[in-house]
Design a protein around this motif. Structure first.
Motif, PDB file in Angstrom:
ATOM      1  N   LYS A  21      23.009   6.442  36.819  1.00  0.00           N
ATOM      2  CA  LYS A  21      21.684   6.665  37.389  1.00  0.00           C
ATOM      3  C   LYS A  21      21.405   8.149  37.633  1.00  0.00           C
ATOM      4  CE  LYS A  21      21.454   2.096  39.369  1.00  0.00           C
ATOM      5  NZ  LYS A  21      20.772   1.595  38.226  1.00  0.00           N
ATOM      6  N   PHE A  22      20.275   8.594  37.125  1.00  0.00           N
ATOM      7  CA  PHE A  22      19.813   9.968  37.292  1.00  0.00           C
ATOM      8  C   PHE A  22      18.407   9.949  37.873  1.00  0.00           C
ATOM      9  CE2 PHE A  22      23.044  10.255  34.110  1.00  0.00           C
ATOM     10  CZ  PHE A  22      23.611  11.502  34.263  1.00  0.00           C
ATOM     11  N   VAL A  23      18.025  11.074  38.457  1.00  0.00           N
ATOM     12  CA  VAL A  23      16.642  11.303  38.862  1.00  0.00           C
ATOM     13  C   VAL A  23      16.180  12.547  38.112  1.00  0.00           C
ATOM     14  CG1 VAL A  23      15.066  11.892  40.746  1.00  0.00           C
ATOM     15  CG2 VAL A  23      16.914  10.249  41.132  1.00  0.00           C
ATOM     16  N   ILE A  24      15.088  12.404  37.399  1.00  0.00           N
ATOM     17  CA  ILE A  24      14.503  13.523  36.663  1.00  0.00           C
ATOM     18  C   ILE A  24      13.344  14.039  37.509  1.00  0.00           C
ATOM     19  CG2 ILE A  24      13.339  14.225  34.544  1.00  0.00           C
ATOM     20  CD1 ILE A  24      14.792  11.768  33.223  1.00  0.00           C
ATOM     21  N   VAL A  39      12.305  21.141  33.974  1.00  0.00           N
ATOM     22  CA  VAL A  39      12.847  19.810  34.236  1.00  0.00           C
ATOM     23  C   VAL A  39      14.233  19.984  34.843  1.00  0.00           C
ATOM     24  CG1 VAL A  39      13.708  17.710  33.153  1.00  0.00           C
ATOM     25  CG2 VAL A  39      11.603  18.723  32.349  1.00  0.00           C
ATOM     26  N   VAL A  40      14.524  19.161  35.859  1.00  0.00           N
ATOM     27  CA  VAL A  40      15.839  19.164  36.498  1.00  0.00           C
ATOM     28  C   VAL A  40      16.338  17.725  36.523  1.00  0.00           C
ATOM     29  CG1 VAL A  40      17.135  19.721  38.585  1.00  0.00           C
ATOM     30  CG2 VAL A  40      15.148  21.109  37.964  1.00  0.00           C
ATOM     31  N   ALA A  41      17.533  17.499  35.986  1.00  0.00           N
ATOM     32  CA  ALA A  41      18.156  16.173  36.022  1.00  0.00           C
ATOM     33  C   ALA A  41      19.223  16.177  37.109  1.00  0.00           C
ATOM     34  CB  ALA A  41      18.765  15.822  34.676  1.00  0.00           C
ATOM     35  N   LEU A  42      19.104  15.248  38.055  1.00  0.00           N
ATOM     36  CA  LEU A  42      20.029  15.149  39.181  1.00  0.00           C
ATOM     37  C   LEU A  42      20.870  13.887  39.050  1.00  0.00           C
ATOM     38  CD1 LEU A  42      17.472  16.002  42.008  1.00  0.00           C
ATOM     39  CD2 LEU A  42      19.070  17.568  40.888  1.00  0.00           C
ATOM     40  N   TYR A  43      22.152  13.990  39.468  1.00  0.00           N
ATOM     41  CA  TYR A  43      23.082  12.868  39.397  1.00  0.00           C
ATOM     42  C   TYR A  43      23.806  12.765  40.723  1.00  0.00           C
ATOM     43  CZ  TYR A  43      27.147  10.116  37.992  1.00  0.00           C
ATOM     44  OH  TYR A  43      28.114   9.152  37.910  1.00  0.00           O
ATOM     45  N   LYS A  44      23.873  11.564  41.282  1.00  0.00           N
ATOM     46  CA  LYS A  44      24.573  11.362  42.544  1.00  0.00           C
ATOM     47  C   LYS A  44      26.014  10.943  42.264  1.00  0.00           C
ATOM     48  CE  LYS A  44      23.997   9.425  47.101  1.00  0.00           C
ATOM     49  NZ  LYS A  44      23.146   8.626  47.980  1.00  0.00           N
ATOM     50  N   LEU A  50      24.428  16.245  42.277  1.00  0.00           N
ATOM     51  CA  LEU A  50      24.773  17.292  41.313  1.00  0.00           C
ATOM     52  C   LEU A  50      23.588  17.562  40.396  1.00  0.00           C
ATOM     53  CD1 LEU A  50      28.232  15.908  40.159  1.00  0.00           C
ATOM     54  CD2 LEU A  50      27.792  17.547  41.989  1.00  0.00           C
ATOM     55  N   VAL A  51      23.427  18.820  40.024  1.00  0.00           N
ATOM     56  CA  VAL A  51      22.443  19.167  39.013  1.00  0.00           C
ATOM     57  C   VAL A  51      23.113  18.973  37.667  1.00  0.00           C
ATOM     58  CG1 VAL A  51      20.982  20.971  38.045  1.00  0.00           C
ATOM     59  CG2 VAL A  51      21.243  20.774  40.530  1.00  0.00           C
ATOM     60  N   ALA A  52      22.702  17.958  36.938  1.00  0.00           N
ATOM     61  CA  ALA A  52      23.282  17.678  35.627  1.00  0.00           C
ATOM     62  C   ALA A  52      22.823  18.699  34.602  1.00  0.00           C
ATOM     63  CB  ALA A  52      22.905  16.272  35.180  1.00  0.00           C
ATOM     64  N   GLY A  53      21.640  19.263  34.811  1.00  0.00           N
ATOM     65  CA  GLY A  53      21.138  20.278  33.898  1.00  0.00           C
ATOM     66  C   GLY A  53      19.670  20.565  34.154  1.00  0.00           C
TER      67      GLY A  53
END
Length: 83
Positions: A21-24, A39-44, A50-53
């Protein structure tokens, strides 16, 4: 006077490989611009976010920005998960 535009919300996304699961989410430019500038992709992970990228604007619509976030998330999973 500039017109304000509604900002589109963040997008929940489950990656294509493992369903992680990510939040964009997005950074926005001028108040009148309906297209995000980043765009920032976040991962819990274990209670941490965490910032995935990130990726800077190379798109012309919100939908294309969402797709860029999905690509970031998929690449993150491909890099750090071993099948």
């Amino acid at each position: 006077m500039q017109l304000l535009v509604d900002r589109m919300p963040s997008v929940d996304y489950d990656d294509r490989l493992h369903g992680e699961k990510f939040v964009i989410t997005f950074s926005w430019g001028a108040n009148s611009d309906p297209v995000p500038t980043q765009v920032v992709a976040l991962y819990k992970y274990k209670g941490d976010v965490l910032v995935a990228g990130t990726r800077d604007k190379n798109w012309s619509s919100y939908e294309q920005a969402v797709e860029a976030g999905k690509e970031i998330s998929d690449k993150f999973v491909a890099k750090y998960w071993q099948d």
